[in-house]
Design a protein around this motif. Structure first.
Motif, short mmCIF file in Angstrom:
data_model
loop_
_atom_site.label_atom_id
_atom_site.label_comp_id
_atom_site.label_asym_id
_atom_site.label_seq_id
_atom_site.Cartn_x
_atom_site.Cartn_y
_atom_site.Cartn_z
N ALA A 245 0.82 -1.21 0.00
CA ALA A 245 0.00 0.00 0.00
C ALA A 245 0.85 1.27 0.00
CB ALA A 245 -0.93 0.00 1.22
N GLY A 246 2.17 1.10 -0.04
CA GLY A 246 3.05 2.27 -0.05
C GLY A 246 3.29 2.88 1.31
N ARG A 247 2.98 2.15 2.37
CA ARG A 247 3.20 2.61 3.75
C ARG A 247 4.53 2.03 4.23
NH1 ARG A 247 -0.84 0.33 6.80
NH2 ARG A 247 -0.30 1.76 8.47
N TYR A 248 5.59 2.51 3.64
CA TYR A 248 6.90 1.89 3.80
C TYR A 248 7.50 1.97 5.20
CZ TYR A 248 6.39 1.90 -1.22
OH TYR A 248 5.90 1.72 -2.49
N PRO A 249 7.42 3.08 5.90
CA PRO A 249 8.03 3.11 7.24
C PRO A 249 7.42 2.08 8.20
CG PRO A 249 7.74 5.34 6.44
CD PRO A 249 7.01 4.42 5.48
N ILE A 250 6.07 2.01 8.25
CA ILE A 250 5.44 1.04 9.14
C ILE A 250 5.70 -0.38 8.64
CG2 ILE A 250 3.15 1.16 8.07
CD1 ILE A 250 3.85 0.57 11.79
N ALA A 251 5.77 -0.57 7.34
CA ALA A 251 6.08 -1.90 6.81
C ALA A 251 7.41 -2.39 7.35
CB ALA A 251 6.11 -1.88 5.28
N LEU B 251 7.07 -3.24 11.11
CA LEU B 251 6.34 -4.50 11.32
C LEU B 251 7.20 -5.70 10.98
CD1 LEU B 251 2.91 -3.37 9.84
CD2 LEU B 251 3.34 -3.97 12.24
N LEU B 252 7.90 -5.63 9.86
CA LEU B 252 8.77 -6.74 9.48
C LEU B 252 9.90 -6.93 10.48
CD1 LEU B 252 8.87 -6.15 5.62
CD2 LEU B 252 7.57 -7.90 6.87
N GLY B 253 10.43 -5.83 11.00
CA GLY B 253 11.49 -5.92 12.00
C GLY B 253 10.99 -6.54 13.30
N ALA B 254 9.79 -6.16 13.72
CA ALA B 254 9.21 -6.73 14.94
C ALA B 254 9.00 -8.24 14.79
CB ALA B 254 7.89 -6.04 15.28
N ALA C 6 18.26 1.81 1.36
CA ALA C 6 18.72 0.76 2.27
C ALA C 6 18.89 1.25 3.71
CB ALA C 6 20.02 0.14 1.75
N PRO C 7 19.45 2.46 3.93
CA PRO C 7 19.59 2.91 5.32
C PRO C 7 18.25 3.04 6.04
CG PRO C 7 21.02 4.20 3.90
CD PRO C 7 20.12 3.38 3.00
N ALA C 8 17.23 3.53 5.35
CA ALA C 8 15.91 3.68 5.96
C ALA C 8 15.29 2.31 6.24
CB ALA C 8 14.99 4.51 5.09
N LEU C 9 15.48 1.35 5.34
CA LEU C 9 14.99 -0.01 5.60
C LEU C 9 15.66 -0.56 6.84
CD1 LEU C 9 13.52 -2.67 5.04
CD2 LEU C 9 15.38 -3.25 3.45
N ALA C 10 16.98 -0.45 6.91
CA ALA C 10 17.72 -0.97 8.07
C ALA C 10 17.26 -0.29 9.36
CB ALA C 10 19.22 -0.79 7.86
N ALA C 11 17.05 1.01 9.31
CA ALA C 11 16.60 1.74 10.50
C ALA C 11 15.20 1.30 10.91
CB ALA C 11 16.63 3.24 10.24
N GLY C 12 14.32 1.10 9.93
CA GLY C 12 12.96 0.66 10.23
C GLY C 12 12.93 -0.74 10.80
N ALA D 279 15.35 -2.14 12.45
CA ALA D 279 15.92 -2.05 13.80
C ALA D 279 14.91 -1.45 14.78
CB ALA D 279 17.19 -1.21 13.77
N ALA D 280 14.18 -0.44 14.36
CA ALA D 280 13.17 0.16 15.22
C ALA D 280 12.07 -0.85 15.53
CB ALA D 280 12.57 1.41 14.58
N GLY D 281 11.68 -1.62 14.53
CA GLY D 281 10.67 -2.65 14.74
C GLY D 281 11.14 -3.74 15.67
#
Length: 103
Positions: A31-37, A40-43, A76-82, A84-86
């Motif tokens: 759905a293009g909601r990339y930060p929460i995605a 969620l995947l990190g959690a 990639a940095p934002a994916l890694a940060a997301g 890690a946050a998850g």
């Protein structure tokens, strides 16, 4: 997926909760909601690691596709940060974020 997550939490099986959270993460990416995605995947990944339950092979393609979408959109940095946050969230917290519409 939210209903499945709630049912999994009620059932007490962290693998089932992780699967529901992964599904939510994949849906959020689609759905293009990339930060929460990413969160969620990190959690879900952290919860699986904590109980020694690797991602099933049948789900791996969906999760990898969602991660590729997040990486393509945010880098990639934002994916890694997301991720890690998850990983800092419990599965219940991750579900609550999704329920609240956190992006």
């Amino acid at each position: 997926h939210l209903e499945g997550g709630a049912a999994a939490v009620a059932g007490g099986d962290p693998r089932a909760v992780a699967l529901a959270v992964e599904g939510l993460g994949c849906a959020a990416a689609a759905a293009g909601r990339y930060p929460i995605a990413a969160r969620l995947l990190g959690a879900a990944a952290a919860a699986r690691a904590a109980v020694g339950a690797p991602l099933p092979a049948g789900e791996r393609g969906d999760v990898e596709r969602a991660e590729r979408a997040v990486r393509a959109a945010l880098g990639a940095p934002a994916l890694a940060a997301g991720l890690a946050a998850g990983a800092e969230l419990s599965l219940t917290e991750a579900l609550a974020e999704e329920r609240a519409g956190v992006s």
